[in-house]
Design an enzyme around this catalytic site. Structure first.
Site, PDB file in Angstrom:
ATOM      1  N   LEU A 239      50.233  52.550 101.244  1.00 29.58           N
ATOM      2  CA  LEU A 239      51.634  52.531 101.650  1.00 29.58           C
ATOM      3  C   LEU A 239      52.357  51.508 100.773  1.00 29.58           C
ATOM      4  O   LEU A 239      52.543  50.354 101.166  1.00 29.58           O
ATOM      5  CB  LEU A 239      51.763  52.170 103.130  1.00 29.58           C
ATOM      6  CG  LEU A 239      51.601  53.313 104.128  1.00 29.58           C
ATOM      7  CD1 LEU A 239      51.767  52.814 105.548  1.00 29.58           C
ATOM      8  CD2 LEU A 239      52.613  54.429 103.838  1.00 29.58           C
ATOM      9  N   HIS A 240      52.781  51.946  99.618  1.00 30.35           N
ATOM     10  CA  HIS A 240      53.354  51.031  98.630  1.00 30.35           C
ATOM     11  C   HIS A 240      54.621  50.335  99.134  1.00 30.35           C
ATOM     12  O   HIS A 240      54.694  49.109  99.224  1.00 30.35           O
ATOM     13  CB  HIS A 240      53.688  51.784  97.345  1.00 30.35           C
ATOM     14  CG  HIS A 240      52.557  52.525  96.724  1.00 30.35           C
ATOM     15  ND1 HIS A 240      51.538  51.898  96.055  1.00 30.35           N
ATOM     16  CD2 HIS A 240      52.294  53.855  96.661  1.00 30.35           C
ATOM     17  CE1 HIS A 240      50.683  52.809  95.593  1.00 30.35           C
ATOM     18  NE2 HIS A 240      51.125  53.998  95.953  1.00 30.35           N
ATOM     19  N   ASP A 241      55.651  51.130  99.412  1.00 29.52           N
ATOM     20  CA  ASP A 241      56.985  50.577  99.600  1.00 29.52           C
ATOM     21  C   ASP A 241      57.173  49.716 100.850  1.00 29.52           C
ATOM     22  O   ASP A 241      57.948  48.754 100.805  1.00 29.52           O
ATOM     23  CB  ASP A 241      58.016  51.703  99.578  1.00 29.52           C
ATOM     24  CG  ASP A 241      58.084  52.383  98.216  1.00 29.52           C
ATOM     25  OD1 ASP A 241      57.881  51.693  97.200  1.00 29.52           O
ATOM     26  OD2 ASP A 241      58.335  53.596  98.162  1.00 29.52           O
TER      27      ASP A 241
END
Length: 310
Positions: A239-241
């Protein structure tokens, strides 16, 4: 005291989760959401941002459409990861809330000029086209930005769209170059950090138990994790952002160092590479806090708890 932010984004499932985390957090005052072309074209990112606001019960948050292509290149998108809509995995209705008439770049400029210097943090979650265009049109705003907290780039992890480049930087490297040179304080959440935020089965189950919004998030993560699991052989998808918003809320969950970051724009082989002087081997002045590690369990505890509030 709440922290005023503008989220600049190209939703994207993980962008959507980041928006939800921000809207669920009373410490943050989301002044607006500015959409940019990236994961999918602009018409879809502007739609998706409004879909997410309505899912969160926040149709009052204004959404502005911005730049539909990079500053100097053709647009590269990522439907192969996010699906044709950008939010594949959960079926949600088209938004009823309107798209604002003003261009996203004008909103960024006007807001930074209207608010007190140092009052507004910019949170870019996609290509940096809107932010760089605002800085180009209004150089005076650079000194008024509290901080730019962004997802992009990599050092040890290197690239996810090419062997050398992370997607957000690769799509518009000229914009990234200009943002890193603007002089504003910058925090970078690169792949080195975000690849530790994996959506394991237990974490997805926790999302599903977190109410209506958590179930939507579990649908999204269940869709796009298939790409990363196949590509990296990992247990789930990163979950990058949401790491951007989590850093604002709980910087103690993260660890990094001040380094110099330059962006490669000329080489076709390494276009968009973030050349981060992690070991201090040059005499270039540090221009960013580059995050290299995170407490993944603490991150997911925070995220799940906040989603339950929506």
């Amino acid at each position: 005291m709440t922290q005023k932010i503008i989220i600049d984004t190209d939703p994207g499932q993980d962008d959507a989760v980041a928006i939800l985390l921000a809207l669920a957090s009373p410490e943050l005052d989301v002044l607006g959401i500015t959409a940019v072309a990236g994961n999918v074209p602009l018409d879809l990112t502007a739609r998706n941002a409004r879909v997410v606001c309505e899912l969160a019960g926040r149709p009052d948050v204004p959404v502005f459409a911005g730049c539909d292509r990079p500053m100097a290149r053709d647009l590269v998108t990522a439907e192969h990861v996010h699906g044709k809509t950008g939010l594949d995995g959960t079926d949600l209705p088209d938004p009823a809330m309107p798209l604002q008439d003003r261009h996203a770049v004008d909103f960024i400029i006007d807001t930074l000029r209207t608010e007190a210097p140092g009052a507004v943090t910019l949170c870019p979650l996609g290509p940096l086209t809107n932010v760089a265009t605002a800085l180009s049109r209004a150089p005076d705003i650079a000194d008024r930005i509290a901080r730019i907290v962004m997802m992009g780039g990599a050092y040890f992890e290197v690239g996810n769209i090419t062997p050398a480049a992370e997607f957000n930087i690769y799509v518009d490297p000229e914009a990234a170059r200009d943002v890193f040179a603007c002089g504003a304080p910058i925090t970078v959440l690169p792949l080195d950090c975000t690849h530790k935020a994996l959506t394991t089965r237990a974490r997805n189950d926790a999302f599903r138990a977190a109410g209506r919004v958590g179930q939507a998030v579990a649908g999204w993560t269940g869709f796009f994790e298939r790409f990363d699991m196949e590509k990296y052989g990992s247990e789930g998808a990163p979950l990058h952002d949401p790491c951007v918003i989590a850093w604002l809320l709980r910087p103690d969950l993260f660890d990094g160092r001040e380094v110099n970051v330059e962006i490669e724009v000329d080489s076709p082989l390494t276009r968009g590479m973030t050349v981060a002087d992690w070991w201090g081997v040059t005499d270039r002045t540090p221009n960013a806090l580059f995050i290299g590690d995170m407490d993944a369990d603490g991150f997911f505890d925070l995220l799940t708890a906040r989603l339950t509030r929506l």
